[in-house]
Design an enzyme around this catalytic site. Sequence first.
Site, short mmCIF file in Angstrom:
data_model
loop_
_atom_site.label_atom_id
_atom_site.label_comp_id
_atom_site.label_asym_id
_atom_site.label_seq_id
_atom_site.Cartn_x
_atom_site.Cartn_y
_atom_site.Cartn_z
N SER A 52 0.69 -1.29 -0.14
CA SER A 52 0.07 -0.02 -0.27
C SER A 52 0.79 1.28 -0.15
O SER A 52 1.83 1.45 -0.83
CB SER A 52 -0.80 -0.02 1.21
OG SER A 52 -2.00 0.93 0.97
N ASP A 111 -5.31 -3.97 -3.15
CA ASP A 111 -4.53 -3.40 -1.90
C ASP A 111 -4.26 -4.67 -0.98
O ASP A 111 -5.24 -5.24 -0.45
CB ASP A 111 -5.06 -2.41 -1.43
CG ASP A 111 -4.15 -1.91 -0.28
OD1 ASP A 111 -3.11 -2.52 0.21
OD2 ASP A 111 -3.99 -0.62 -0.03
#
Length: 498
Positions: free
Chosen positions: A96, A349
């Site tokens: 991320s 993600d």
Amino acid sequence: MEKCLMSLPWLMCNEGKVRISQELSEGEKHGTTHRKTTVKKCLDNFGISCNEDEVPHIAILGSGGGLRAMIALQGTLGELQNHGLLDSVMYLCGVSGSTWCMSSLYKQPDWSDKLLSLEERMCEMLLSKWSFSNAKMMLEEASKEKNYSLTDFWSYIVVHWMLHELDKGSLSDQRAASENGKNPYPIYAAVDEKSFSKLAENSADTWFEFTPHEASFLGHRASVDIKYFGSEFEGGVVKTKKQEMNMSYYRGLWGSCIGSKEENIKFIKEMLSPYLTELSGSPSTHHEGQYNTQAFFPTESIMNISRIIHKTNKCLLRWKWGSINNFLYKFSGINSAELMEDKIISLIDAGVAINCAYPLILRPERKVKLILSFDYSSGDPFKTLKQAVEYCRQNSIPFPEVDEKLLREENNPSDVYIFRGENAPTVMHFPLFNKVNVPGHVTDSRSEFKSVRCTYNKEDFSKLLQAAKLNVSNNKDNILKEIRHIMDSSNRKNLYSL
């Protein structure tokens, strides 16, 4: 498959084809082999002698956490270099927000030598204005593709709005920075949404990794050259070559979980409002002063804006993210009939699974002996560690025993926790905010630097950077101690085996 001549390079023999193997890519082998020379020289400077073939593989894990993670990782790496420790690191692996930092660094072949100037550049970038018109042009092009998803909107509008940068470069462009031995080898993490929804984070089949050389399904040991990722495949061979994905898109794919689903929906709807305003022909006042808009009223422009709004709303209703052509479509070399039938995969993600990419760095082929896990999470600073323990337990992966009695001070943690294990890597876990670098203000700091925070002034940028740097400077001796311990243990094993 036709045989390729032995005189041709490996990459040419396998160009446009799926590779099924436990082995690392030739590019990664090449990069890490060159890196060993740098690592050996670094350890020699600290009085730790070893042959190049014996240098310990040390990995840095940067967790997710939006801009907080991006800035903190920059500070972490800068301070490691300041103390001469960064050159001992073989791998740099991010999730991320940490991938936002990494993707910016690896544009520079010698970024390890420029961290101070790159730190200043990051600050300037975050303080600058973003270009709505440039973002709109990229989004208009993306909306013409059949695999358009919320990731496209998130990448070119939301992440661009946060980072104030559009990067049209490609992941393969990072090969120079990953092969020359000057920098750690980079690994970026994502997860397959379909597998995650069925199997959760403790299945290797959930995890997906990116390097400058390959894109890979971890559990299936299936890879393709990164230049062909996103192209249309059938039966393990490329059918239609597509343009390589740009880094702005990857930033959105890797960093699409800065908050809850509700927060993400709010972001997207707010960022859609300039399009609605432009389509109506009214002046835009949304986020006034943060970007420059222009009114375009030709028929083509109206059609483009209408297409963006229509496709984005459709994706919102279906919550459609990361739609990419599946390179394993109709490929019989894997043990997953369902995956073989899917023309499209959905990558998201990795922070929704484990907010630190332990599964990728713990591949046995990477032979990692020491993990420096820098946790930039906003909540429980030990959650990723606990999840890693469970993941390794369920997948029979060696991991040091973690005494959970040490992890009870969730709201007042120490600055480092060290876990050693027999035949397992040593793990050093560094919570970002702790009772050493922000004594008495751990909870306040977490509240001040939330993951959903999208803008930073110079003072807050410096404050966050300093907190990350202190975790390194206060523990440089502990890191060296663990490196020496690993080398001593390795030397004893070698002696006993004689």
